[in-house]
Design a protein around this motif. Structure first.
Motif, PDB file in Angstrom:
ATOM      1  N   GLY A   1      18.948  17.567 -25.095  1.00  0.00           N
ATOM      2  CA  GLY A   1      19.616  16.898 -23.975  1.00  0.00           C
ATOM      3  C   GLY A   1      18.742  15.898 -23.244  1.00  0.00           C
ATOM      4  N   ASP A   2      17.475  15.849 -23.592  1.00  0.00           N
ATOM      5  CA  ASP A   2      16.590  14.852 -22.986  1.00  0.00           C
ATOM      6  C   ASP A   2      16.722  13.490 -23.670  1.00  0.00           C
ATOM      7  OD1 ASP A   2      13.917  17.322 -22.621  1.00  0.00           O
ATOM      8  OD2 ASP A   2      15.589  16.821 -21.270  1.00  0.00           O
ATOM      9  N   THR A   3      17.431  13.450 -24.771  1.00  0.00           N
ATOM     10  CA  THR A   3      17.669  12.171 -25.457  1.00  0.00           C
ATOM     11  C   THR A   3      18.389  11.225 -24.518  1.00  0.00           C
ATOM     12  OG1 THR A   3      17.701  13.101 -27.688  1.00  0.00           O
ATOM     13  CG2 THR A   3      18.915  11.054 -27.334  1.00  0.00           C
TER      14      THR A   3
ATOM     15  N   SER B   1       0.817  -1.210   0.000  1.00  0.00           N
ATOM     16  CA  SER B   1       0.000   0.000   0.000  1.00  0.00           C
ATOM     17  C   SER B   1       0.855   1.266   0.000  1.00  0.00           C
ATOM     18  CB  SER B   1      -0.929   0.021   1.219  1.00  0.00           C
ATOM     19  OG  SER B   1      -0.154  -0.030   2.412  1.00  0.00           O
ATOM     20  N   ASN B   2       2.076   1.148   0.511  1.00  0.00           N
ATOM     21  CA  ASN B   2       2.963   2.298   0.495  1.00  0.00           C
ATOM     22  C   ASN B   2       4.287   1.912  -0.132  1.00  0.00           C
ATOM     23  OD1 ASN B   2       3.623   4.950   0.860  1.00  0.00           O
ATOM     24  ND2 ASN B   2       4.437   4.637   2.911  1.00  0.00           N
ATOM     25  N   TYR B   3       4.773   2.754  -0.999  1.00  0.00           N
ATOM     26  CA  TYR B   3       5.985   2.451  -1.746  1.00  0.00           C
ATOM     27  C   TYR B   3       6.450   3.717  -2.440  1.00  0.00           C
ATOM     28  CZ  TYR B   3       2.062   1.858  -4.998  1.00  0.00           C
ATOM     29  OH  TYR B   3       0.906   2.031  -5.698  1.00  0.00           O
ATOM     30  N   TYR B   4       7.567   3.606  -3.144  1.00  0.00           N
ATOM     31  CA  TYR B   4       8.106   4.730  -3.894  1.00  0.00           C
ATOM     32  C   TYR B   4       8.238   4.341  -5.360  1.00  0.00           C
ATOM     33  CZ  TYR B   4       9.541   6.223   0.774  1.00  0.00           C
ATOM     34  OH  TYR B   4       9.551   6.579   2.098  1.00  0.00           O
ATOM     35  N   LEU B   5       8.073   5.316  -6.208  1.00  0.00           N
ATOM     36  CA  LEU B   5       8.254   5.144  -7.649  1.00  0.00           C
ATOM     37  C   LEU B   5       9.251   6.186  -8.145  1.00  0.00           C
ATOM     38  CD1 LEU B   5       4.486   4.712  -8.470  1.00  0.00           C
ATOM     39  CD2 LEU B   5       6.207   2.915  -8.697  1.00  0.00           C
ATOM     40  N   PHE B   6      10.030   5.784  -9.124  1.00  0.00           N
ATOM     41  CA  PHE B   6      11.087   6.652  -9.628  1.00  0.00           C
ATOM     42  C   PHE B   6      11.142   6.607 -11.147  1.00  0.00           C
ATOM     43  CE2 PHE B   6      13.012   6.836  -5.424  1.00  0.00           C
ATOM     44  CZ  PHE B   6      12.765   5.583  -4.891  1.00  0.00           C
ATOM     45  N   TRP B   7      11.636   7.683 -11.712  1.00  0.00           N
ATOM     46  CA  TRP B   7      12.078   7.696 -13.101  1.00  0.00           C
ATOM     47  C   TRP B   7      13.559   8.081 -13.097  1.00  0.00           C
ATOM     48  CZ3 TRP B   7       9.977   5.980 -17.503  1.00  0.00           C
ATOM     49  CH2 TRP B   7       8.576   5.764 -17.535  1.00  0.00           C
ATOM     50  N   TYR B   8      14.358   7.228 -13.752  1.00  0.00           N
ATOM     51  CA  TYR B   8      15.779   7.480 -13.905  1.00  0.00           C
ATOM     52  C   TYR B   8      16.055   7.740 -15.383  1.00  0.00           C
ATOM     53  CZ  TYR B   8      16.740   5.496  -9.248  1.00  0.00           C
ATOM     54  OH  TYR B   8      16.785   5.247  -7.901  1.00  0.00           O
ATOM     55  N   LYS B   9      17.058   8.565 -15.622  1.00  0.00           N
ATOM     56  CA  LYS B   9      17.485   8.893 -16.982  1.00  0.00           C
ATOM     57  C   LYS B   9      18.904   8.392 -17.197  1.00  0.00           C
ATOM     58  CE  LYS B   9      18.738  13.047 -19.675  1.00  0.00           C
ATOM     59  NZ  LYS B   9      18.770  14.532 -19.647  1.00  0.00           N
ATOM     60  N   GLN B  10      19.122   7.717 -18.337  1.00  0.00           N
ATOM     61  CA  GLN B  10      20.468   7.284 -18.695  1.00  0.00           C
ATOM     62  C   GLN B  10      20.804   7.841 -20.077  1.00  0.00           C
ATOM     63  OE1 GLN B  10      21.243   3.066 -19.410  1.00  0.00           O
ATOM     64  NE2 GLN B  10      23.242   3.278 -18.429  1.00  0.00           N
ATOM     65  N   PRO B  11      21.531   8.958 -20.135  1.00  0.00           N
ATOM     66  CA  PRO B  11      21.913   9.539 -21.431  1.00  0.00           C
ATOM     67  C   PRO B  11      23.003   8.707 -22.091  1.00  0.00           C
ATOM     68  CG  PRO B  11      22.871  10.781 -19.632  1.00  0.00           C
ATOM     69  CD  PRO B  11      21.995   9.737 -19.002  1.00  0.00           C
ATOM     70  N   PRO B  12      23.384   9.069 -23.306  1.00  0.00           N
ATOM     71  CA  PRO B  12      24.439   8.306 -24.005  1.00  0.00           C
ATOM     72  C   PRO B  12      25.735   8.198 -23.212  1.00  0.00           C
ATOM     73  CG  PRO B  12      23.283   9.693 -25.554  1.00  0.00           C
ATOM     74  CD  PRO B  12      22.751  10.046 -24.187  1.00  0.00           C
ATOM     75  N   SER B  13      25.973   9.136 -22.325  1.00  0.00           N
ATOM     76  CA  SER B  13      27.164   9.050 -21.475  1.00  0.00           C
ATOM     77  C   SER B  13      27.081   7.897 -20.490  1.00  0.00           C
ATOM     78  CB  SER B  13      27.349  10.356 -20.692  1.00  0.00           C
ATOM     79  OG  SER B  13      26.275  10.524 -19.770  1.00  0.00           O
ATOM     80  N   ARG B  14      25.895   7.283 -20.380  1.00  0.00           N
ATOM     81  CA  ARG B  14      25.540   6.109 -19.570  1.00  0.00           C
ATOM     82  C   ARG B  14      25.430   6.371 -18.062  1.00  0.00           C
ATOM     83  NH1 ARG B  14      31.083   3.318 -20.589  1.00  0.00           N
ATOM     84  NH2 ARG B  14      32.101   3.422 -18.571  1.00  0.00           N
ATOM     85  N   GLN B  15      25.692   7.578 -17.600  1.00  0.00           N
ATOM     86  CA  GLN B  15      25.542   7.884 -16.179  1.00  0.00           C
ATOM     87  C   GLN B  15      24.055   7.938 -15.835  1.00  0.00           C
ATOM     88  OE1 GLN B  15      28.025   8.925 -13.500  1.00  0.00           O
ATOM     89  NE2 GLN B  15      26.154   8.271 -12.482  1.00  0.00           N
ATOM     90  N   MET B  16      23.619   7.083 -14.972  1.00  0.00           N
ATOM     91  CA  MET B  16      22.217   6.994 -14.564  1.00  0.00           C
ATOM     92  C   MET B  16      21.936   8.035 -13.484  1.00  0.00           C
ATOM     93  SD  MET B  16      19.705   4.496 -15.159  1.00  0.00           S
ATOM     94  CE  MET B  16      20.302   2.844 -14.902  1.00  0.00           C
ATOM     95  N   ILE B  17      20.917   8.851 -13.707  1.00  0.00           N
ATOM     96  CA  ILE B  17      20.578   9.865 -12.714  1.00  0.00           C
ATOM     97  C   ILE B  17      19.075   9.853 -12.449  1.00  0.00           C
ATOM     98  CG2 ILE B  17      22.521  11.387 -13.211  1.00  0.00           C
ATOM     99  CD1 ILE B  17      20.672  13.063 -14.916  1.00  0.00           C
ATOM    100  N   LEU B  18      18.709  10.238 -11.240  1.00  0.00           N
ATOM    101  CA  LEU B  18      17.311  10.301 -10.869  1.00  0.00           C
ATOM    102  C   LEU B  18      16.664  11.535 -11.475  1.00  0.00           C
ATOM    103  CD1 LEU B  18      15.044   9.069  -9.036  1.00  0.00           C
ATOM    104  CD2 LEU B  18      15.733  10.766  -7.337  1.00  0.00           C
ATOM    105  N   VAL B  19      15.495  11.342 -12.086  1.00  0.00           N
ATOM    106  CA  VAL B  19      14.759  12.454 -12.679  1.00  0.00           C
ATOM    107  C   VAL B  19      13.698  12.953 -11.722  1.00  0.00           C
ATOM    108  CG1 VAL B  19      13.201  13.140 -14.540  1.00  0.00           C
ATOM    109  CG2 VAL B  19      15.160  11.650 -15.043  1.00  0.00           C
TER     110      VAL B  19
END
Lengths: 114, 114
Positions: free
Chosen positions: A85-87, A30-48
């Motif tokens: 840059g959103d690619t 019933s309680n949890y977290y949801l995330f969107w992460y972005k991984q650009p061509p540089s491959r560094q994964m970051i939280l959006v």
């Protein structure tokens, strides 16, 4: 076990337009977290952006916003005024409260065209 | 904060050689994750630690893979012997279990096994 589904392997959008990426999940929590992460061509994964399930208000971060539909178990990401840059590849992820690991979707590759 | 640090950034080795990947998590984080990313299989969780203890290693592909976390500031992922199919980008991520559980990713190590 939780599952996260991103049904759009690839998407494209024209610069300055709006695009929505889809994500659905399955859980009995019933309680949890949801995330969107972005991984650009540089491959560094970051939280959006992140969303707490008990909050009804949709999270926003500048041009990024979510449409969280708890009953439908849907968590889509809207990108307004798309920029080159959103690619990137975008991953949707789920995490139980106070749990260690997150469950990631397979990702959606977004291309912003000039 | 310097973020999650991984070394090396690139590794090229020959089949049969031992490979050791290193990770320094963000100070204060109590969970650490090792992921593998390939075009074919996407992002896979290999193992995760909580308070330096391995919690879930069900994603470790086979006995050739091993991971250790001797202290809160250091972890290794070892492949011995390496095979061409191990070629991938390996990510380390860390998080604080209490709270949002959002994961902070390192830049990744691109491993090529010839």
């Amino acid at each position: 076990a939780q599952t996260v589904t991103q049904s759009q392997p690839e998407m494209s959008v024209q610069e300055a337009e709006t695009v929505t990426l889809s994500c659905t999940y399955d859980t009995s929590e019933s309680n949890y977290y949801l995330f969107w992460y972005k991984q650009p061509p540089s491959r560094q994964m970051i939280l959006v952006i992140r969303q707490e399930a008990y909050k009804q208000q949709n999270a926003t971060e500048n041009r990024f916003s979510v449409n969280f539909q708890k009953a439908a178990k849907s968590f889509s990401l809207k990108i307004s005024d798309s920029q080159l840059g959103d690619t990137a590849m975008y991953f949707c992820a789920f995490s139980r409260t106070n749990a260690g690991k997150s469950t990631f979707g397979d990702g959606t590759t977004l291309t912003v065209k000039p | 904060d310097a973020g999650v640090i991984q070394s090396p950034r690139h590794e090229v080795t020959e089949m049969g050689q031992e490979v050791t990947l290193r990770c320094k998590p963000i100070s204060g984080h109590n969970s650490l994750f090792w992921y593998r990313q390939t075009m074919m299989r996407g992002l896979e969780l290999l193992i995760y630690f909580n308070n330096n203890v391995p919690i879930d290693d069900s994603g470790m592909p086979e006995d050739r893979f091993s991971a250790k976390m001797p202290n809160a500031s250091f972890s290794t992922l070892k492949i011995q012997p390496s095979e061409p199919r191990d070629s991938a980008v390996y990510f380390c991520a860390s998080s604080l279990t209490s709270g949002y559980n959002e994961q902070f990713f390192g830049p990744g190590t691109r491993l090529t096994v010839l």
